[in-house]
Design an enzyme around this catalytic site. Structure first.
Site, PDB file in Angstrom:
ATOM      1  N   GLY A 196       0.845  -1.186   0.000  1.00  0.00           N
ATOM      2  CA  GLY A 196       0.000   0.000   0.000  1.00  0.00           C
ATOM      3  C   GLY A 196       0.881   1.235   0.000  1.00  0.00           C
ATOM      4  CB  SER A 213       9.717  -1.485  -4.029  1.00  0.00           C
ATOM      5  OG  SER A 213       9.483  -0.192  -3.550  1.00  0.00           O
ATOM      6  CG  ASN A 264       6.336   6.513  -5.802  1.00  0.00           C
ATOM      7  OD1 ASN A 264       5.789   5.874  -4.904  1.00  0.00           O
ATOM      8  ND2 ASN A 264       7.340   7.334  -5.585  1.00  0.00           N
ATOM      9  CE  LYS A 305       2.743   2.722  -3.619  1.00  0.00           C
ATOM     10  NZ  LYS A 305       3.992   2.569  -4.338  1.00  0.00           N
ATOM     11  CE1 TYR A 339       5.786  -3.336  -0.661  1.00  0.00           C
ATOM     12  CE2 TYR A 339       7.213  -1.425  -0.942  1.00  0.00           C
ATOM     13  CZ  TYR A 339       6.358  -2.371  -1.473  1.00  0.00           C
ATOM     14  OH  TYR A 339       6.069  -2.333  -2.818  1.00  0.00           O
ATOM     15  CB  THR A 362      11.240  15.498  -4.164  1.00  0.00           C
ATOM     16  OG1 THR A 362      12.432  14.923  -3.619  1.00  0.00           O
ATOM     17  CG2 THR A 362      11.248  17.004  -4.015  1.00  0.00           C
ATOM     18  CB  CYS A 393      10.489   0.713  -0.529  1.00  0.00           C
ATOM     19  SG  CYS A 393       9.109   1.837  -0.730  1.00  0.00           S
ATOM     20  CE  LYS A 430      -5.987  13.251   1.168  1.00  0.00           C
ATOM     21  NZ  LYS A 430      -4.774  13.546   1.964  1.00  0.00           N
TER      22      LYS A 430
HETATM   23  P1  NAD Z   1      -1.722  -4.182  -5.661  1.00  0.00           P
HETATM   24  O1  NAD Z   1      -1.907  -4.232  -4.189  1.00  0.00           O
HETATM   25  O2  NAD Z   1      -2.771  -3.500  -6.491  1.00  0.00           O
HETATM   26  O3  NAD Z   1      -1.500  -5.642  -6.241  1.00  0.00           O
HETATM   27  C1  NAD Z   1      -0.939  -6.690  -5.494  1.00  0.00           C
HETATM   28  C2  NAD Z   1      -1.877  -7.869  -5.605  1.00  0.00           C
HETATM   29  O4  NAD Z   1      -1.320  -8.968  -4.894  1.00  0.00           O
HETATM   30  C3  NAD Z   1      -3.263  -7.590  -4.994  1.00  0.00           C
HETATM   31  O5  NAD Z   1      -4.289  -7.773  -5.941  1.00  0.00           O
HETATM   32  C4  NAD Z   1      -3.362  -8.602  -3.864  1.00  0.00           C
HETATM   33  O6  NAD Z   1      -4.669  -9.115  -3.664  1.00  0.00           O
HETATM   34  C5  NAD Z   1      -2.402  -9.678  -4.352  1.00  0.00           C
HETATM   35  N1  NAD Z   1      -1.985 -10.515  -3.241  1.00  0.00           N
HETATM   36  C6  NAD Z   1      -1.522 -10.115  -2.024  1.00  0.00           C
HETATM   37  N2  NAD Z   1      -1.302 -11.173  -1.237  1.00  0.00           N
HETATM   38  C7  NAD Z   1      -1.642 -12.272  -1.970  1.00  0.00           C
HETATM   39  C8  NAD Z   1      -1.662 -13.647  -1.686  1.00  0.00           C
HETATM   40  N3  NAD Z   1      -1.288 -14.112  -0.490  1.00  0.00           N
HETATM   41  N4  NAD Z   1      -2.065 -14.502  -2.654  1.00  0.00           N
HETATM   42  C9  NAD Z   1      -2.477 -14.030  -3.876  1.00  0.00           C
HETATM   43  N5  NAD Z   1      -2.484 -12.719  -4.183  1.00  0.00           N
HETATM   44  C10 NAD Z   1      -2.079 -11.849  -3.244  1.00  0.00           C
HETATM   45  O7  NAD Z   1      -0.290  -3.505  -5.904  1.00  0.00           O
HETATM   46  P2  NAD Z   1       0.390  -3.041  -7.264  1.00  0.00           P
HETATM   47  O8  NAD Z   1       0.549  -1.574  -7.173  1.00  0.00           O
HETATM   48  O9  NAD Z   1      -0.284  -3.622  -8.424  1.00  0.00           O
HETATM   49  O10 NAD Z   1       1.834  -3.689  -7.071  1.00  0.00           O
HETATM   50  C11 NAD Z   1       2.249  -4.864  -7.737  1.00  0.00           C
HETATM   51  C12 NAD Z   1       3.659  -5.211  -7.315  1.00  0.00           C
HETATM   52  O11 NAD Z   1       4.548  -4.138  -7.632  1.00  0.00           O
HETATM   53  C13 NAD Z   1       3.816  -5.475  -5.826  1.00  0.00           C
HETATM   54  O12 NAD Z   1       4.760  -6.502  -5.642  1.00  0.00           O
HETATM   55  C14 NAD Z   1       4.380  -4.173  -5.299  1.00  0.00           C
HETATM   56  O13 NAD Z   1       5.113  -4.345  -4.119  1.00  0.00           O
HETATM   57  C15 NAD Z   1       5.261  -3.760  -6.467  1.00  0.00           C
HETATM   58  N6  NAD Z   1       5.502  -2.313  -6.477  1.00  0.00           N
HETATM   59  C16 NAD Z   1       4.484  -1.459  -6.776  1.00  0.00           C
HETATM   60  C17 NAD Z   1       4.717  -0.098  -6.767  1.00  0.00           C
HETATM   61  C18 NAD Z   1       3.628   0.891  -7.092  1.00  0.00           C
HETATM   62  O14 NAD Z   1       3.908   2.088  -7.089  1.00  0.00           O
HETATM   63  N7  NAD Z   1       2.408   0.477  -7.376  1.00  0.00           N
HETATM   64  C19 NAD Z   1       5.998   0.397  -6.462  1.00  0.00           C
HETATM   65  C20 NAD Z   1       7.001  -0.512  -6.145  1.00  0.00           C
HETATM   66  C21 NAD Z   1       6.759  -1.864  -6.185  1.00  0.00           C
END
Ligand code: NAD
Length: 320
Positions: A76, A118, A178, A192, A149, A219, A120, A200
């Site tokens: 998240g 990530s 991001n 995010k 995370y 930033t 992060c 908002k």
């Molecule tokens: P999201 O939360 O929309 O998607 C992640 C999905 O994983 C969700 O649908 C969730 O239900 C599923 N999930 C979680 N636990 C599970 C489990 N035990 N079994 C099956 N499914 C499960 O997030 P996103 O933004 O689509 O991110 C996708 C990936 O990219 C993640 O690994 C996230 O850490 C990584 N990431 C995203 C961002 C971003 O800005 N969105 C940035 C850095 C890394």
């Protein structure tokens, strides 16, 4: 026809990835613990299953897929990651998904697996300046991420590289910075910054006020979903293991992002700064390596993506 498995297909990036892979002609199985929140999955097969359960993973990975994309994670925005309340769950849940999927993929001799790490993972000590010029991949060590995370992501990156070393599976690890766009979480506490700001502002009247955590001078850079997927596909088609930054190098402050979004919405908006979880002071993607190895880096202006995202979120707000 190539067969592909997308783990986390019910999520934001996974949902878009399935559409992209279908448009390229792949046969796609998606798996997630829940259905997609905003659209019917484009996958040929969509399995509801918990990837923390090794038996479920074995059933889902019952054949030798040509490619596996592992995006499932307990994740998240700052309001979820930085409060400390979800740390144990985040580490436990995401690590189990990675351990199970990677092990089953190696047993099935899947030739290529993608892992979404990530930004992060980068150490907090080099992100104290809002003028941050960019985080090169090799600056992740000595490690000191600012969240559990981030530590889980770092552990799992290492896990993927260990499997590549010991079991000959080709891994492709990207560090997303991001990612935003339509059909992403926009309310409920896991959203995010770009989605929260769009919501908002969509809820505010012209001349109204929105709350922003901190002084807004922190930033970040934000990457539109289509460009993220272009990077993922290019990485997957390459021989590159990474880790590779997939992010924009257009750095903005949160205050600037608010101004940009208000202009997109055509509203005058005042900002009230309130205490809240913030993360690091300055973060930006360094794209030297991706340009070098893939001959490509994201180029689309942030404002273009914010227009598309605002349009979708304001529709969601009106339809509520
Ligand atoms: P999201 O939360 O929309 O998607 C992640 C999905 O994983 C969700 O649908 C969730 O239900 C599923 N999930 C979680 N636990 C599970 C489990 N035990 N079994 C099956 N499914 C499960 O997030 P996103 O933004 O689509 O991110 C996708 C990936 O990219 C993640 O690994 C996230 O850490 C990584 N990431 C995203 C961002 C971003 O800005 N969105 C940035 C850095 C890394």
């Amino acid at each position: 026809m190539k067969r592909v498995l997308v783990c986390g297909a019910g999520g934001f990036i996974g949902g878009h990835l399935v559409k992209r892979l279908k448009s390229e002609g792949f046969w796609v199985r998606g798996v997630d613990v829940k259905a997609h929140d905003f659209s019917v999955s484009a996958a040929d097969e969509f399995v509801i299953g918990d990837l923390r359960d090794a038996q479920v993973v074995n059933n889902v990975l019952d054949q030798r897929f040509d490619e596996v994309y592992q995006l499932a994670a307990d994740m998240g925005g700052a309001g979820y990651i930085f409060t400390g309340e979800h740390d144990a769950q985040v580490m436990h849940n995401s690590a189990l998904c990675n351990l199970n999927v990677l092990d089953a993929a190696a047993r099935q001799k899947v030739p290529h697996i993608f892992y979404s790490s990530s930004a992060c993972v980068y150490p907090q000590g080099i992100q104290t300046d809002p003028e941050q010029t960019g985080l090169p991949e090799d600056s992740a060590y000595p490690a000191d991420p600012d969240s559990e995370y981030g530590w889980e992501k770092l552990f799992s990156e290492r896990l993927y590289f260990a499997y590549q070393r010991n079991y000959g599976i080709q891994v492709h690890v990207a560090r997303f910075h991001n990612i935003f766009g339509p059909e992403g979480t926009w309310c409920g506490g896991r959203e995010k910054a770009p989605a929260a700001i769009c919501r908002k502002i969509a809820e505010a009247s012209d001349g109204g006020e929105i709350e922003v955590w901190g002084d807004g001078c922190q930033t970040r850079s934000f990457l539109y979903i289509d460009e993220c997927l272009e990077g993922v596909r290019r990485l997957m088609e390459s021989e590159v293991s990474g880790p590779v930054n997939i992010g924009s190098d257009e750095r903005v402050s949160i205050n600037e992002l608010v101004e940009m979004t208000a202009a997109v919405a055509g509203k005058n908006i005042r900002v009230k700064h309130i205490p809240g979880p913030l993360g690091v002071r300055g973060r930006n993607s360094d794209n030297t390596y991706i340009k070098d190895i893939l001959g490509w880096s994201p180029q689309a202006p942030l404002e273009k993506g914010m227009r598309q995202t605002y349009a979708w979120i304001s529709q969601q707000v009106s339809a509520r």
